[in-house]
Scaffold this motif. Structure first.
Motif, PDB file in Angstrom:
ATOM      1  N   TYR A   3      74.199 -32.355   1.958  1.00 35.90           N
ATOM      2  CA  TYR A   3      75.139 -31.904   0.920  1.00 35.90           C
ATOM      3  C   TYR A   3      75.229 -30.375   0.872  1.00 35.90           C
ATOM      4  O   TYR A   3      76.305 -29.814   0.695  1.00 35.90           O
ATOM      5  CB  TYR A   3      74.727 -32.431  -0.452  1.00 35.90           C
ATOM      6  CG  TYR A   3      75.104 -33.863  -0.705  1.00 35.90           C
ATOM      7  CD1 TYR A   3      76.400 -34.322  -0.502  1.00 35.90           C
ATOM      8  CD2 TYR A   3      74.161 -34.778  -1.170  1.00 35.90           C
ATOM      9  CE1 TYR A   3      76.743 -35.630  -0.744  1.00 35.90           C
ATOM     10  CE2 TYR A   3      74.502 -36.089  -1.414  1.00 35.90           C
ATOM     11  CZ  TYR A   3      75.797 -36.515  -1.196  1.00 35.90           C
ATOM     12  OH  TYR A   3      76.139 -37.823  -1.440  1.00 35.90           O
ATOM     13  N   ILE A   4      74.101 -29.709   1.017  1.00 38.52           N
ATOM     14  CA  ILE A   4      74.072 -28.245   0.925  1.00 38.52           C
ATOM     15  C   ILE A   4      74.911 -27.613   2.028  1.00 38.52           C
ATOM     16  O   ILE A   4      75.588 -26.603   1.813  1.00 38.52           O
ATOM     17  CB  ILE A   4      72.617 -27.737   0.947  1.00 38.52           C
ATOM     18  CG1 ILE A   4      71.934 -28.075  -0.379  1.00 38.52           C
ATOM     19  CG2 ILE A   4      72.562 -26.240   1.219  1.00 38.52           C
ATOM     20  CD1 ILE A   4      70.437 -27.859  -0.385  1.00 38.52           C
ATOM     21  N   VAL A   5      74.889 -28.208   3.206  1.00 37.54           N
ATOM     22  CA  VAL A   5      75.664 -27.675   4.326  1.00 37.54           C
ATOM     23  C   VAL A   5      77.142 -27.612   3.974  1.00 37.54           C
ATOM     24  O   VAL A   5      77.859 -26.702   4.391  1.00 37.54           O
ATOM     25  CB  VAL A   5      75.428 -28.536   5.582  1.00 37.54           C
ATOM     26  CG1 VAL A   5      76.443 -28.247   6.665  1.00 37.54           C
ATOM     27  CG2 VAL A   5      74.022 -28.304   6.110  1.00 37.54           C
ATOM     28  N   THR A   6      77.606 -28.545   3.163  1.00 33.77           N
ATOM     29  CA  THR A   6      79.041 -28.626   2.861  1.00 33.77           C
ATOM     30  C   THR A   6      79.430 -27.918   1.566  1.00 33.77           C
ATOM     31  O   THR A   6      80.576 -28.034   1.143  1.00 33.77           O
ATOM     32  CB  THR A   6      79.481 -30.093   2.776  1.00 33.77           C
ATOM     33  OG1 THR A   6      78.777 -30.727   1.701  1.00 33.77           O
ATOM     34  CG2 THR A   6      79.202 -30.819   4.068  1.00 33.77           C
ATOM     35  N   LEU A   7      78.535 -27.203   0.949  1.00 30.00           N
ATOM     36  CA  LEU A   7      78.854 -26.569  -0.334  1.00 30.00           C
ATOM     37  C   LEU A   7      79.937 -25.502  -0.225  1.00 30.00           C
ATOM     38  O   LEU A   7      80.794 -25.391  -1.089  1.00 30.00           O
ATOM     39  CB  LEU A   7      77.600 -25.951  -0.945  1.00 30.00           C
ATOM     40  CG  LEU A   7      76.645 -26.920  -1.639  1.00 30.00           C
ATOM     41  CD1 LEU A   7      75.438 -26.155  -2.153  1.00 30.00           C
ATOM     42  CD2 LEU A   7      77.319 -27.645  -2.768  1.00 30.00           C
ATOM     43  N   ASP A   8      79.897 -24.714   0.802  1.00 31.61           N
ATOM     44  CA  ASP A   8      80.804 -23.576   0.876  1.00 31.61           C
ATOM     45  C   ASP A   8      81.968 -23.772   1.848  1.00 31.61           C
ATOM     46  O   ASP A   8      82.637 -22.820   2.224  1.00 31.61           O
ATOM     47  CB  ASP A   8      80.039 -22.303   1.248  1.00 31.61           C
ATOM     48  CG  ASP A   8      79.367 -22.419   2.599  1.00 31.61           C
ATOM     49  OD1 ASP A   8      79.229 -23.544   3.093  1.00 31.61           O
ATOM     50  OD2 ASP A   8      78.982 -21.368   3.152  1.00 31.61           O
ATOM     51  N   ARG A   9      82.189 -25.011   2.258  1.00 34.84           N
ATOM     52  CA  ARG A   9      83.304 -25.280   3.162  1.00 34.84           C
ATOM     53  C   ARG A   9      83.779 -26.708   2.970  1.00 34.84           C
ATOM     54  O   ARG A   9      83.107 -27.524   2.352  1.00 34.84           O
ATOM     55  CB  ARG A   9      82.892 -25.059   4.607  1.00 34.84           C
ATOM     56  CG  ARG A   9      81.798 -26.003   5.053  1.00 34.84           C
ATOM     57  CD  ARG A   9      81.361 -25.719   6.458  1.00 34.84           C
ATOM     58  NE  ARG A   9      80.139 -26.466   6.732  1.00 34.84           N
ATOM     59  CZ  ARG A   9      79.889 -27.041   7.873  1.00 34.84           C
ATOM     60  NH1 ARG A   9      80.753 -26.959   8.855  1.00 34.84           N
ATOM     61  NH2 ARG A   9      78.775 -27.691   8.067  1.00 34.84           N
ATOM     62  N   THR A  10      84.923 -26.990   3.511  1.00 30.87           N
ATOM     63  CA  THR A  10      85.447 -28.345   3.472  1.00 30.87           C
ATOM     64  C   THR A  10      84.682 -29.182   4.498  1.00 30.87           C
ATOM     65  O   THR A  10      84.560 -28.774   5.653  1.00 30.87           O
ATOM     66  CB  THR A  10      86.948 -28.348   3.832  1.00 30.87           C
ATOM     67  OG1 THR A  10      87.622 -27.470   2.940  1.00 30.87           O
ATOM     68  CG2 THR A  10      87.532 -29.741   3.738  1.00 30.87           C
ATOM     69  N   PRO A  11      84.165 -30.331   4.082  1.00 25.72           N
ATOM     70  CA  PRO A  11      83.384 -31.144   5.011  1.00 25.72           C
ATOM     71  C   PRO A  11      84.238 -31.644   6.176  1.00 25.72           C
ATOM     72  O   PRO A  11      85.354 -32.113   5.991  1.00 25.72           O
ATOM     73  CB  PRO A  11      82.906 -32.315   4.170  1.00 25.72           C
ATOM     74  CG  PRO A  11      83.089 -31.914   2.760  1.00 25.72           C
ATOM     75  CD  PRO A  11      84.166 -30.895   2.734  1.00 25.72           C
ATOM     76  N   THR A  12      83.692 -31.540   7.356  1.00 25.55           N
ATOM     77  CA  THR A  12      84.355 -32.067   8.545  1.00 25.55           C
ATOM     78  C   THR A  12      83.961 -33.537   8.705  1.00 25.55           C
ATOM     79  O   THR A  12      83.124 -34.059   7.958  1.00 25.55           O
ATOM     80  CB  THR A  12      83.927 -31.291   9.795  1.00 25.55           C
ATOM     81  OG1 THR A  12      82.512 -31.482   9.980  1.00 25.55           O
ATOM     82  CG2 THR A  12      84.235 -29.811   9.668  1.00 25.55           C
ATOM     83  N   GLU A  13      84.534 -34.191   9.681  1.00 27.00           N
ATOM     84  CA  GLU A  13      84.166 -35.583   9.947  1.00 27.00           C
ATOM     85  C   GLU A  13      82.693 -35.684  10.337  1.00 27.00           C
ATOM     86  O   GLU A  13      81.999 -36.619   9.944  1.00 27.00           O
ATOM     87  CB  GLU A  13      85.047 -36.164  11.057  1.00 27.00           C
ATOM     88  CG  GLU A  13      84.740 -37.603  11.396  1.00 27.00           C
ATOM     89  CD  GLU A  13      84.895 -38.555  10.224  1.00 27.00           C
ATOM     90  OE1 GLU A  13      84.133 -39.546  10.168  1.00 27.00           O
ATOM     91  OE2 GLU A  13      85.757 -38.311   9.363  1.00 27.00           O
ATOM     92  N   LEU A  14      82.201 -34.707  11.073  1.00 29.63           N
ATOM     93  CA  LEU A  14      80.789 -34.683  11.440  1.00 29.63           C
ATOM     94  C   LEU A  14      79.900 -34.544  10.204  1.00 29.63           C
ATOM     95  O   LEU A  14      78.866 -35.221  10.090  1.00 29.63           O
ATOM     96  CB  LEU A  14      80.521 -33.532  12.415  1.00 29.63           C
ATOM     97  CG  LEU A  14      79.124 -33.451  13.003  1.00 29.63           C
ATOM     98  CD1 LEU A  14      78.830 -34.683  13.841  1.00 29.63           C
ATOM     99  CD2 LEU A  14      78.980 -32.202  13.840  1.00 29.63           C
ATOM    100  N   ASP A  15      80.308 -33.700   9.270  1.00 35.70           N
ATOM    101  CA  ASP A  15      79.557 -33.554   8.015  1.00 35.70           C
ATOM    102  C   ASP A  15      79.553 -34.864   7.234  1.00 35.70           C
ATOM    103  O   ASP A  15      78.528 -35.260   6.668  1.00 35.70           O
ATOM    104  CB  ASP A  15      80.160 -32.443   7.153  1.00 35.70           C
ATOM    105  CG  ASP A  15      80.003 -31.069   7.771  1.00 35.70           C
ATOM    106  OD1 ASP A  15      79.010 -30.850   8.499  1.00 35.70           O
ATOM    107  OD2 ASP A  15      80.865 -30.211   7.522  1.00 35.70           O
ATOM    108  N   ALA A  16      80.701 -35.521   7.179  1.00 34.25           N
ATOM    109  CA  ALA A  16      80.799 -36.785   6.444  1.00 34.25           C
ATOM    110  C   ALA A  16      79.882 -37.835   7.068  1.00 34.25           C
ATOM    111  O   ALA A  16      79.205 -38.588   6.343  1.00 34.25           O
ATOM    112  CB  ALA A  16      82.245 -37.271   6.424  1.00 34.25           C
ATOM    113  N   ARG A  17      79.844 -37.876   8.407  1.00 30.99           N
ATOM    114  CA  ARG A  17      78.936 -38.828   9.062  1.00 30.99           C
ATOM    115  C   ARG A  17      77.482 -38.488   8.786  1.00 30.99           C
ATOM    116  O   ARG A  17      76.652 -39.384   8.575  1.00 30.99           O
ATOM    117  CB  ARG A  17      79.180 -38.829  10.568  1.00 30.99           C
ATOM    118  CG  ARG A  17      80.347 -39.699  10.950  1.00 30.99           C
ATOM    119  CD  ARG A  17      80.407 -39.861  12.435  1.00 30.99           C
ATOM    120  NE  ARG A  17      81.351 -38.858  12.912  1.00 30.99           N
ATOM    121  CZ  ARG A  17      81.436 -38.435  14.148  1.00 30.99           C
ATOM    122  NH1 ARG A  17      80.624 -38.902  15.063  1.00 30.99           N
ATOM    123  NH2 ARG A  17      82.321 -37.537  14.503  1.00 30.99           N
TER     124      ARG A  17
END
Length: 89
Positions: free
Chosen positions: A45-59
């Motif tokens: 979750y922290i990785v996606t705090l400052d950007r729009t989550p990519t498909e890789l982040d969602a996975r």
């Protein structure tokens, strides 16, 4: 007028009897996979705090969530028989 009294001595007092017992340490060790899985989920979750989550982040978040849930289920399955009072009919 009421005076505010510090309770630092009571809060920070150290005594040998305040050490965790063997049973408490065993409980912490049993729960450690759940704690580590939750940390991985928070990292995702922290990785996606400052950007729009990519498909890789969602996975990555989905995988971390599944690992956290699996760790909780495994913990419950290990501790459930010991924590139920009486017998099941």
């Amino acid at each position: 007028m009421d005076h505010i009294v510090t309770v630092q001595a009571a809060v920070t007092a150290f005594a040998d009897f305040m050490e965790p017992t063997d049973a408490e340490l065993d409980a912490i060790e049993r729960e450690m996979p759940v704690v580590l899985a939750d940390v991985d989920l928070l990292d995702a979750y922290i990785v996606t705090l400052d950007r729009t989550p990519t498909e890789l982040d969602a996975r990555r978040i989905r995988r971390a969530r599944r690992r956290a849930l699996a760790a909780r289920v495994a913990l419950l399955n290990r501790t459930a028989p010991a924590s139920l009072p009486g017998g099941a009919a």
